[in-house]
Each structure stands twice: as C-alpha cells, then as structure tokens.
Write an enzyme that holds these catalytic residues in place. Structure first.
Site, PDB file in Angstrom:
ATOM      1  N   ARG A 116      33.931   9.400  63.908  1.00 61.15           N
ATOM      2  CA  ARG A 116      34.154  10.778  64.379  1.00 61.15           C
ATOM      3  C   ARG A 116      33.930  11.814  63.275  1.00 61.15           C
ATOM      4  NH1 ARG A 116      38.297   7.840  66.475  1.00 61.15           N
ATOM      5  NH2 ARG A 116      38.079   7.344  68.689  1.00 61.15           N
ATOM      6  N   LYS A 138      22.606  21.625  62.444  1.00 58.62           N
ATOM      7  CA  LYS A 138      22.112  21.073  63.711  1.00 58.62           C
ATOM      8  C   LYS A 138      21.542  19.687  63.435  1.00 58.62           C
ATOM      9  CE  LYS A 138      19.526  23.668  66.461  1.00 58.62           C
ATOM     10  NZ  LYS A 138      18.653  24.797  66.878  1.00 58.62           N
ATOM     11  N   GLU A 180       6.760  27.429  58.852  1.00 61.75           N
ATOM     12  CA  GLU A 180       8.136  27.960  58.851  1.00 61.75           C
ATOM     13  C   GLU A 180       8.300  29.004  57.756  1.00 61.75           C
ATOM     14  OE1 GLU A 180      10.055  27.277  61.270  1.00 61.75           O
ATOM     15  OE2 GLU A 180       9.080  25.491  62.079  1.00 61.75           O
ATOM     16  N   LYS A 211      17.658  31.708  56.394  1.00 62.47           N
ATOM     17  CA  LYS A 211      18.308  30.721  57.264  1.00 62.47           C
ATOM     18  C   LYS A 211      19.827  30.742  57.032  1.00 62.47           C
ATOM     19  CE  LYS A 211      18.552  26.895  59.885  1.00 62.47           C
ATOM     20  NZ  LYS A 211      17.930  25.743  60.443  1.00 62.47           N
ATOM     21  N   GLU A 221      24.812  28.772  67.651  1.00 63.97           N
ATOM     22  CA  GLU A 221      23.711  29.222  68.502  1.00 63.97           C
ATOM     23  C   GLU A 221      24.241  29.884  69.770  1.00 63.97           C
ATOM     24  OE1 GLU A 221      20.899  26.102  69.449  1.00 63.97           O
ATOM     25  OE2 GLU A 221      19.440  27.119  68.209  1.00 63.97           O
ATOM     26  N   ARG A 226      20.495  33.233  65.989  1.00 63.40           N
ATOM     27  CA  ARG A 226      19.766  32.033  65.617  1.00 63.40           C
ATOM     28  C   ARG A 226      18.452  31.917  66.394  1.00 63.40           C
ATOM     29  NH1 ARG A 226      23.336  27.089  63.201  1.00 63.40           N
ATOM     30  NH2 ARG A 226      21.645  25.673  62.838  1.00 63.40           N
ATOM     31  N   ASN A 230      13.186  31.273  66.348  1.00 63.50           N
ATOM     32  CA  ASN A 230      12.148  30.778  67.263  1.00 63.50           C
ATOM     33  C   ASN A 230      10.890  31.624  67.204  1.00 63.50           C
ATOM     34  OD1 ASN A 230      13.553  28.625  68.260  1.00 63.50           O
ATOM     35  ND2 ASN A 230      14.545  29.831  69.868  1.00 63.50           N
ATOM     36  N   HIS A 233       7.554  30.242  67.959  1.00 62.19           N
ATOM     37  CA  HIS A 233       7.770  28.882  68.471  1.00 62.19           C
ATOM     38  C   HIS A 233       7.558  28.740  69.972  1.00 62.19           C
ATOM     39  CE1 HIS A 233       9.223  28.158  64.491  1.00 62.19           C
ATOM     40  NE2 HIS A 233       9.531  26.901  64.756  1.00 62.19           N
ATOM     41  N   HIS A 237       5.546  25.660  70.575  1.00 62.23           N
ATOM     42  CA  HIS A 237       6.038  24.463  71.264  1.00 62.23           C
ATOM     43  C   HIS A 237       5.160  24.110  72.449  1.00 62.23           C
ATOM     44  CE1 HIS A 237      10.347  24.892  69.537  1.00 62.23           C
ATOM     45  NE2 HIS A 237       9.683  23.933  68.912  1.00 62.23           N
ATOM     46  N   HIS A 253       3.465  20.594  63.569  1.00 63.59           N
ATOM     47  CA  HIS A 253       4.357  21.640  64.071  1.00 63.59           C
ATOM     48  C   HIS A 253       4.074  22.998  63.395  1.00 63.59           C
ATOM     49  CE1 HIS A 253       7.971  23.525  65.522  1.00 63.59           C
ATOM     50  NE2 HIS A 253       8.370  23.754  64.286  1.00 63.59           N
TER      51      HIS A 253
HETATM   52  N1  LIG Z   1      18.024  20.403  62.438  1.00 62.03           N
HETATM   53  C1  LIG Z   1      17.270  21.469  62.428  1.00 62.03           C
HETATM   54  O1  LIG Z   1      17.763  22.611  62.421  1.00 62.03           O
HETATM   55  C2  LIG Z   1      15.781  21.296  62.373  1.00 62.03           C
HETATM   56  C3  LIG Z   1      14.955  22.401  62.069  1.00 62.03           C
HETATM   57  C4  LIG Z   1      13.587  22.195  61.964  1.00 62.03           C
HETATM   58  C5  LIG Z   1      13.050  20.924  62.151  1.00 62.03           C
HETATM   59  N2  LIG Z   1      13.888  19.885  62.440  1.00 62.03           N
HETATM   60  C6  LIG Z   1      13.347  18.538  62.633  1.00 62.03           C
HETATM   61  O2  LIG Z   1      12.661  18.147  61.453  1.00 62.03           O
HETATM   62  C7  LIG Z   1      11.647  17.202  61.795  1.00 62.03           C
HETATM   63  C8  LIG Z   1      10.371  17.587  61.106  1.00 62.03           C
HETATM   64  O3  LIG Z   1      10.596  17.549  59.714  1.00 62.03           O
HETATM   65  P1  LIG Z   1       9.371  17.295  58.694  1.00 62.03           P
HETATM   66  O4  LIG Z   1       8.293  18.246  58.983  1.00 62.03           O
HETATM   67  O5  LIG Z   1       9.955  17.230  57.340  1.00 62.03           O
HETATM   68  O6  LIG Z   1       8.795  15.900  59.167  1.00 62.03           O
HETATM   69  P2  LIG Z   1       9.221  14.394  58.817  1.00 62.03           P
HETATM   70  O7  LIG Z   1      10.624  14.282  58.450  1.00 62.03           O
HETATM   71  O8  LIG Z   1       8.721  13.602  59.969  1.00 62.03           O
HETATM   72  O9  LIG Z   1       8.351  14.067  57.538  1.00 62.03           O
HETATM   73  C9  LIG Z   1       6.947  14.096  57.638  1.00 62.03           C
HETATM   74  C10 LIG Z   1       6.344  13.079  56.686  1.00 62.03           C
HETATM   75  O10 LIG Z   1       6.459  13.553  55.364  1.00 62.03           O
HETATM   76  C11 LIG Z   1       6.922  12.492  54.539  1.00 62.03           C
HETATM   77  N3  LIG Z   1       7.613  13.066  53.398  1.00 62.03           N
HETATM   78  C12 LIG Z   1       8.745  13.805  53.399  1.00 62.03           C
HETATM   79  N4  LIG Z   1       9.032  14.197  52.163  1.00 62.03           N
HETATM   80  C13 LIG Z   1       8.078  13.685  51.354  1.00 62.03           C
HETATM   81  C14 LIG Z   1       7.805  13.780  49.979  1.00 62.03           C
HETATM   82  N5  LIG Z   1       8.570  14.519  49.164  1.00 62.03           N
HETATM   83  N6  LIG Z   1       6.744  13.106  49.478  1.00 62.03           N
HETATM   84  C15 LIG Z   1       5.929  12.407  50.304  1.00 62.03           C
HETATM   85  N7  LIG Z   1       6.099  12.314  51.627  1.00 62.03           N
HETATM   86  C16 LIG Z   1       7.173  12.957  52.142  1.00 62.03           C
HETATM   87  C17 LIG Z   1       7.808  11.680  55.437  1.00 62.03           C
HETATM   88  O11 LIG Z   1       7.963  10.387  54.917  1.00 62.03           O
HETATM   89  C18 LIG Z   1       7.018  11.726  56.749  1.00 62.03           C
HETATM   90  O12 LIG Z   1       6.038  10.733  56.762  1.00 62.03           O
HETATM   91  C19 LIG Z   1      11.547  17.197  63.311  1.00 62.03           C
HETATM   92  O13 LIG Z   1      12.170  16.058  63.824  1.00 62.03           O
HETATM   93  C20 LIG Z   1      12.320  18.438  63.723  1.00 62.03           C
HETATM   94  O14 LIG Z   1      12.915  18.311  65.005  1.00 62.03           O
HETATM   95  C21 LIG Z   1      15.232  20.046  62.544  1.00 62.03           C
END
Ligand SMILES: NC(=O)c1ccc[n+]([C@@H]2O[C@H](COP(=O)([O-])OP(=O)(O)OC[C@H]3O[C@@H](n4cnc5c(N)ncnc54)[C@H](O)[C@@H]3O)[C@@H](O)[C@H]2O)c1
Length: 349
Positions: A116, A138, A180, A211, A221, A226, A230, A233, A237, A253
């Site tokens: 929890r 989030k 972003e 942020k 949110e 927040r 978007n 987006h 999206h 993305h």
């Molecule tokens: N929680 C939130 O508020 C929030 C906000 C935005 C995005 N997200 C989420 O984040 C995810 C996307 O994140 P992302 O773009 O980082 O993609 P990801 O986490 O899928 O990483 C993309 C690739 O980059 C590689 N990578 C990461 N850091 C590295 C480094 N320093 N050196 C070499 N390779 C590296 C990873 O291994 C992976 O293969 C999505 O699932 C999205 O929903 C969440």
C-alpha cells in the site's frame, strides 16, 4: 541546481546536473534512515550503460524488467511485487526507478501499490523522463483497452536528472524528447531568439521548472492547470493512434507532439486568437529542435477528427490547448468545421 516541487503534504526536489545520480545514496541515508534495502528497478538495456554505477550505503537489489513500453504491463508489475515480497522488502525500504519514462512509470506504480505504498526515488535517464514522466507522481501501466489506464498518484521523494546519463541516448530518442521540451518552451512564451546558445541542460531546467509549477497548482489533475501540458498533444495523440496502428516505428511521441504544436498554432490563427507571427515563431522553435511540423504520409482527416474528439462519432466536444492573447489556455467546444479545414490545409502544406 535544485528545483522544488512545493506540494503541501509531500514536497520534494528535482536535482539537475552532471553526476547527480551519485547523490541518491546520501539522500537515502539522511531522509530514509530506516531503509534497509534499496531496490533499483531498471531494464537490462539501461543496466549496461556505462553510467550505471549506483552504490548505496544500504543493501542494494536490482530488479530488471522489459525495456521501454513493454515494462508497463500488469504482469510485469506483478512480477516486480512478487520479487519485492520474496526479498522481504518492507515499508521502510525504498524503490529507485532508473530509466526512461516507461520504467519510472512502472517503478512509481509498484511503489504506490506494494504494501500500500513505499517510498520511490526517480532517476530518469531519457529527456522525456527528466522533463515530464518522473515528476508529478502520475504512475501507470497499460492494458489492452488503452495506455496508462491503470495507475495511481504517488509522488516521488526526490528526482535526480543526471545529464551524464543522457549522453548514451540514441539520436532519435533525443529528438523525441525534444517534442516535450519545445512544448514547454512555447508554453512559457519563449521565442526562437531566446533559444540563443542555450544548452540541453538549460532546456531541461526550463521544462522541469514549468512542470514543477503546474504539478503544485494541480496535483491531482482536477483544477485544469495540468491540462496545459497537453499542448500539441490532441492532434499528437491522434496521429500516434493512427500511425502506430499501421507501423509501430513510424514516429515517436515527441515527433507527433511537434506536428501537434505546429497544428495548434495554425488552428489558433484560424480562430483569430493569434496572428501569423505566432505560427512563424512556433515553426522556428520546432525547426531549432529538428522536429517535424508537417503531416507526412497519408492521414484520413475523419479518422484524425474522431481520434481528437471526445465524442468519436459526432466530432463534438473538440477541446485543445491553444495560444491566445492571455497565453496558452484550454479551449473547449471548438467548431469541428474549422478544425477540419485547418487539418486539410495542414495536410496539403
Ligand atoms: N507519468 C507521467 O506523467 C508521464 C509523462 C510523460 C510520459 N510518460 C510515459 O513515459 C513513457 C515514454 O518515456 P520515454 O520516451 O523515456 O520512453 P522509454 O522509457 O520507452 O525509453 C525509450 C528508450 O530509450 C532507452 N533509454 C532511456 N534512457 C536511456 C539512456 N540514458 N541511454 C540509452 N538508452 C536509454 C530505453 O531503454 C528505451 O529503449 C511512456 O510510457 C509515457 O506514457 C509518463
């Protein structure tokens, strides 16, 4: 550099700079004195990076999950929780998420639900992770019905954005993260000229500060601030939904967000909210970050409108973040005919 996220109940800092990952150990010793184990959640791909050299004063366990989006599943969450239980991780212990946004989302969610709730520290290693995913609490995994549909709000106790980790990112991941960053730059009303000779660290700092401010204003949110995040987006999206359906590698993305930002500026112009100068500024910022700002390949306008609309059939309730005299704001009930016309011109441009 330390940027506070001044939440009333659980304030924390985002720490930025070269080598700041090495400060996590001292934080655990100082702020989590009852922790006996620190569990790093990461992927094999991240673990083999040269900067993956964590050393904590407490016992350290590494749990590996699948890389990228494949980490964000209920079965991967279950496997992580099983391993935490087998290792007798207690509520006093701490989880450390090390990786891109997918890993920090999973690590945060595991920390939210295991026993929890246990403390989570985030060490985001992608641009998206550093400027967005790891900050704000989030957390989520995906299910077949959609992305991020199962999750929780669970704020980290600290976030360390180490610029040394970014050097191993592939060119495409770096550019994807710039979607972003460009969004934050434009939301802050910053121009192309202000980009000057700013560095990646400067861009990350501006984005993290924005942020942090927005999260404090609207932690759960609910009040609407927040939703500003978007910006770009809604179309972004929609393009992802259509494009990823036909080719998972067609665009990242951040690239979809770049196109969405260019579109939002044109829609704002068509609605008389901004003049041509804003469209030019937006394009110039996107060019600086080498982001696409045109829809390439064929997209069916009706399909995009459906994906953008809350009412998939009637295309009503089109809500987008748009620039205007008072800066960017959420604009509801936009005339679908205007959106259609701008989309058609945008596609032809
Ligand atoms: N929680 C939130 O508020 C929030 C906000 C935005 C995005 N997200 C989420 O984040 C995810 C996307 O994140 P992302 O773009 O980082 O993609 P990801 O986490 O899928 O990483 C993309 C690739 O980059 C590689 N990578 C990461 N850091 C590295 C480094 N320093 N050196 C070499 N390779 C590296 C990873 O291994 C992976 O293969 C999505 O699932 C999205 O929903 C969440």
């Amino acid at each position: 550099m330390r940027i506070p996220v001044n939440l009333r109940d659980a304030p924390y800092d985002v720490i930025l700079g070269d080598g700041v990952r090495h400060d996590v150990s001292a934080f655990i010793t100082q702020h989590l004195p009852r922790a006996r184990v620190a569990v790093i959640i990461t992927s094999p791909e991240i673990r083999r990076q040269p900067w993956f050299d964590f050393s904590f004063a407490v016992e350290t366990v590494v749990i590996e999950v699948a890389d990228g989006e494949a980490a964000k599943t209920l079965s991967s969450l279950e496997a992580v929780c099983e391993e935490l239980a087998q290792r007798h991780v207690s509520r006093h212990d701490v989880i450390v998420g090390v990786g891109g946004g997918a890993i920090t989302d999973l690590a945060g969610f595991a920390a939210a639900v295991y026993l929890r709730g246990v403390a989570v520290l985030q060490v985001p290693t992608s641009v998206v992770g550093q400027v967005d995913a790891a900050i704000g609490g989030k957390t989520a995994v995906n299910i077949a019905a959609g992305k991020n549909l199962v999750g929780a709000f669970h704020q980290p106790a600290g976030v360390w954005c180490d610029s040394e980790t970014l050097v191993t990112l592939s060119g495409r991941e770096r550019i994807a993260g710039m979607g972003e960053v460009a969004k934050c730059w434009l939301l802050e009303g910053r121009s192309r000229a202000a980009l000057g000779d700013a560095t990646l660290s400067d861009f990350i700092e501006v984005s993290v500060a924005l942020k942090a401010r927005i999260v404090v204003a609207d932690e759960f949110e609910q009040s609407g601030e927040r939703a500003l995040l978007n910006y770009g987006h809604t179309l972004g999206h929609a393009i992802e939904l259509v494009a990823l359906d036909r080719d998972a590698d067609e665009l990242r993305h951040g690239e979809a967000v770049g196109i969405g930002l260019a579109f939002a500026a044109r829609l704002a112009r068509a609605l008389g909210r901004v003049d041509e100068g804003v469209v030019d500024q937006t394009d110039a910022v996107l060019d600086f970050f080498q982001l696409p700002r045109r829809l390439s390949g064929h997209f069916d306008v009706d399909e995009l409108l459906s994906a953008m609309s809350r009412d998939k059939k009637a295309h009503h309730n089109l809500t987008l973040v748009l620039d205007g005299a008072a800066g960017c704001e959420v604009v509801a009930d936009i005339d679908p005919q205007v959106v259609r016309e701008v989309l058609e011109q945008f596609q032809e441009a």
